[in-house]
Design a protein around this motif. Structure first.
Motif, short mmCIF file in Angstrom:
data_model
loop_
_atom_site.label_atom_id
_atom_site.label_comp_id
_atom_site.label_asym_id
_atom_site.label_seq_id
_atom_site.Cartn_x
_atom_site.Cartn_y
_atom_site.Cartn_z
N LEU A 196 3.56 4.79 6.04
CA LEU A 196 5.03 4.77 6.08
C LEU A 196 5.55 5.74 7.13
O LEU A 196 6.49 5.43 7.86
CB LEU A 196 5.60 5.12 4.70
N GLY A 197 4.93 6.91 7.21
CA GLY A 197 5.33 7.90 8.21
C GLY A 197 5.11 7.40 9.62
O GLY A 197 5.91 7.68 10.53
N GLY A 198 4.04 6.66 9.83
CA GLY A 198 3.77 6.11 11.17
C GLY A 198 4.87 5.16 11.61
O GLY A 198 5.33 5.23 12.76
N TRP A 199 5.30 4.30 10.70
CA TRP A 199 6.37 3.38 11.07
C TRP A 199 7.71 4.09 11.19
O TRP A 199 8.58 3.67 11.96
CB TRP A 199 6.44 2.20 10.11
N MET A 200 7.88 5.20 10.48
CA MET A 200 9.10 5.99 10.66
C MET A 200 9.14 6.59 12.05
O MET A 200 10.19 6.64 12.69
CB MET A 200 9.20 7.09 9.59
N VAL A 201 8.00 7.05 12.55
CA VAL A 201 7.92 7.56 13.92
C VAL A 201 8.39 6.48 14.89
O VAL A 201 9.22 6.73 15.78
CB VAL A 201 6.49 8.04 14.27
N VAL A 202 7.86 5.28 14.73
CA VAL A 202 8.23 4.17 15.62
C VAL A 202 9.74 3.88 15.51
O VAL A 202 10.43 3.73 16.53
CB VAL A 202 7.41 2.90 15.29
N ALA A 203 10.26 3.83 14.29
CA ALA A 203 11.69 3.55 14.08
C ALA A 203 12.56 4.63 14.71
O ALA A 203 13.57 4.33 15.37
CB ALA A 203 12.00 3.41 12.59
N LEU A 204 12.19 5.89 14.54
CA LEU A 204 12.97 6.99 15.11
C LEU A 204 12.93 6.96 16.64
O LEU A 204 13.97 7.08 17.30
CB LEU A 204 12.47 8.34 14.59
N LEU A 205 11.74 6.80 17.20
CA LEU A 205 11.62 6.76 18.66
C LEU A 205 12.41 5.59 19.25
O LEU A 205 13.13 5.75 20.23
CB LEU A 205 10.15 6.67 19.08
N ALA A 206 12.27 4.43 18.64
CA ALA A 206 12.98 3.24 19.14
C ALA A 206 14.49 3.41 19.02
O ALA A 206 15.24 3.07 19.96
CB ALA A 206 12.52 2.00 18.39
N THR A 207 14.95 3.94 17.91
CA THR A 207 16.39 4.09 17.71
C THR A 207 16.96 5.12 18.67
O THR A 207 18.02 4.88 19.28
CB THR A 207 16.70 4.45 16.25
N VAL A 208 16.29 6.25 18.83
CA VAL A 208 16.77 7.25 19.79
C VAL A 208 16.80 6.64 21.20
O VAL A 208 17.76 6.83 21.95
CB VAL A 208 15.89 8.53 19.78
N TYR A 255 -0.14 1.01 0.89
CA TYR A 255 0.16 2.44 0.76
C TYR A 255 1.39 2.65 -0.12
O TYR A 255 1.40 3.54 -0.99
CB TYR A 255 0.36 3.09 2.13
N ALA A 256 2.44 1.88 0.09
CA ALA A 256 3.66 2.00 -0.71
C ALA A 256 3.35 1.76 -2.19
O ALA A 256 3.86 2.47 -3.07
CB ALA A 256 4.73 1.03 -0.22
N ALA A 257 2.50 0.77 -2.48
CA ALA A 257 2.10 0.50 -3.86
C ALA A 257 1.33 1.69 -4.44
O ALA A 257 1.52 2.05 -5.61
CB ALA A 257 1.26 -0.77 -3.93
N GLU A 258 0.48 2.32 -3.62
CA GLU A 258 -0.26 3.49 -4.08
C GLU A 258 0.69 4.64 -4.39
O GLU A 258 0.50 5.37 -5.37
CB GLU A 258 -1.28 3.92 -3.03
N VAL A 259 1.71 4.82 -3.55
CA VAL A 259 2.70 5.88 -3.80
C VAL A 259 3.42 5.62 -5.12
O VAL A 259 3.57 6.52 -5.95
CB VAL A 259 3.71 5.98 -2.63
N LEU A 260 3.84 4.36 -5.33
CA LEU A 260 4.54 4.02 -6.57
C LEU A 260 3.64 4.16 -7.79
O LEU A 260 4.11 4.49 -8.89
CB LEU A 260 5.11 2.60 -6.48
N VAL A 276 -0.02 3.72 13.57
CA VAL A 276 0.81 2.53 13.36
C VAL A 276 -0.09 1.49 12.70
O VAL A 276 -0.97 0.92 13.33
CB VAL A 276 1.42 2.01 14.68
N ARG A 277 0.15 1.30 11.41
CA ARG A 277 -0.71 0.44 10.60
C ARG A 277 -0.09 -0.94 10.41
O ARG A 277 1.11 -1.12 10.62
CB ARG A 277 -0.95 1.08 9.22
N SER A 278 -0.88 -1.87 9.97
CA SER A 278 -0.41 -3.24 9.75
C SER A 278 0.55 -3.28 8.57
O SER A 278 0.51 -2.40 7.70
CB SER A 278 -1.60 -4.16 9.46
N PRO A 279 1.40 -4.32 8.51
CA PRO A 279 2.29 -4.46 7.35
C PRO A 279 1.53 -4.48 6.02
O PRO A 279 2.00 -3.89 5.03
CB PRO A 279 3.01 -5.78 7.61
N ALA A 280 0.36 -5.09 5.98
CA ALA A 280 -0.42 -5.14 4.74
C ALA A 280 -0.85 -3.72 4.33
O ALA A 280 -0.79 -3.37 3.14
CB ALA A 280 -1.65 -6.02 4.92
#
Length: 184
Positions: free
Chosen positions: A100-112, A82-87, A73-77
């Motif tokens: 991005l994947g780390g925050w997806m884990v958090v979003a999925l766990l929280a939503t479930v 990372y998103a800029a590097e992907v683009l 779980v990384r900082s917003p910065a």
């Protein structure tokens, strides 16, 4: 004829983590497809999902290196970078979850978790029949479907981008070893 040499690999995902991941996939699928038609099965799958989330959260604090939240779980910065590097099409590979994947884990766990809690709330007398509880439960269930679609797209994209089968890695627990230029 000699067999092709096996590529070296390293253990990343522990068996308990992989089992929790696939059990959670199954619980969410059963809950989704059973719905109101098979209410007892739906509730049982929701309860199982909540128990799996609780176990995953414990593992997020006490588990191995790549299971711990503080590792992925990384900082917003860092996520923006990372998103800029992907683009920019820079190939920065992570042995564990990328930012991005780390925050997806958090979003999925929280939503479930919130879908499960609102479903449980709806089974209590004090919340039975309240439109906002049912609306929240259904809205979050559809949000979960959208997050799952994004998750699958991210897994497919990252697998393609790094020429590494992430689905197979979630079954075996193994990925190719760290290489020069990799992050983490």
């Amino acid at each position: 004829m000699r067999a092709a040499p096996e590529r070296a690999s390293t253990q990343v995902w522990a068996p308990w983590l992989r089992a929790t991941h696939w059990a959670l996939v199954a619980a969410v699928a059963v809950a989704w497809f059973s719905g109101e038609a098979l209410l007892q099965l739906h509730e049982l799958a929701g309860d199982a999902a909540l128990a799996l989330i609780a176990g995953r959260c414990i593992g997020g604090w006490l588990g191995g290196r790549h299971a711990r939240f503080r590792q992925f779980v990384r900082s917003p910065a860092q996520v923006r970078r990372y998103a800029a590097e992907v683009l920019a099409r820079r190939k920065k590979r992570y042995l564990g979850h990328n930012p991005l994947g780390g925050w997806m884990v958090v979003a999925l766990l929280a939503t479930v978790a919130v879908v499960g809690v609102t479903g449980w709330m709806y089974s209590l007398d004090m919340f039975w029949g309240l439109a906002w509880v049912e609306w929240l439960h259904r809205s979050l269930a559809w949000t979960l479907v959208a997050l799952i679609a994004l998750h699958l797209a991210g897994v497919a994209f990252t697998s393609w981008r790094h020429r590494e089968n992430l689905v197979a890695a979630m079954f075996s627990g193994r990925k190719r070893p760290r290489e020069p230029g990799d992050a983490d």
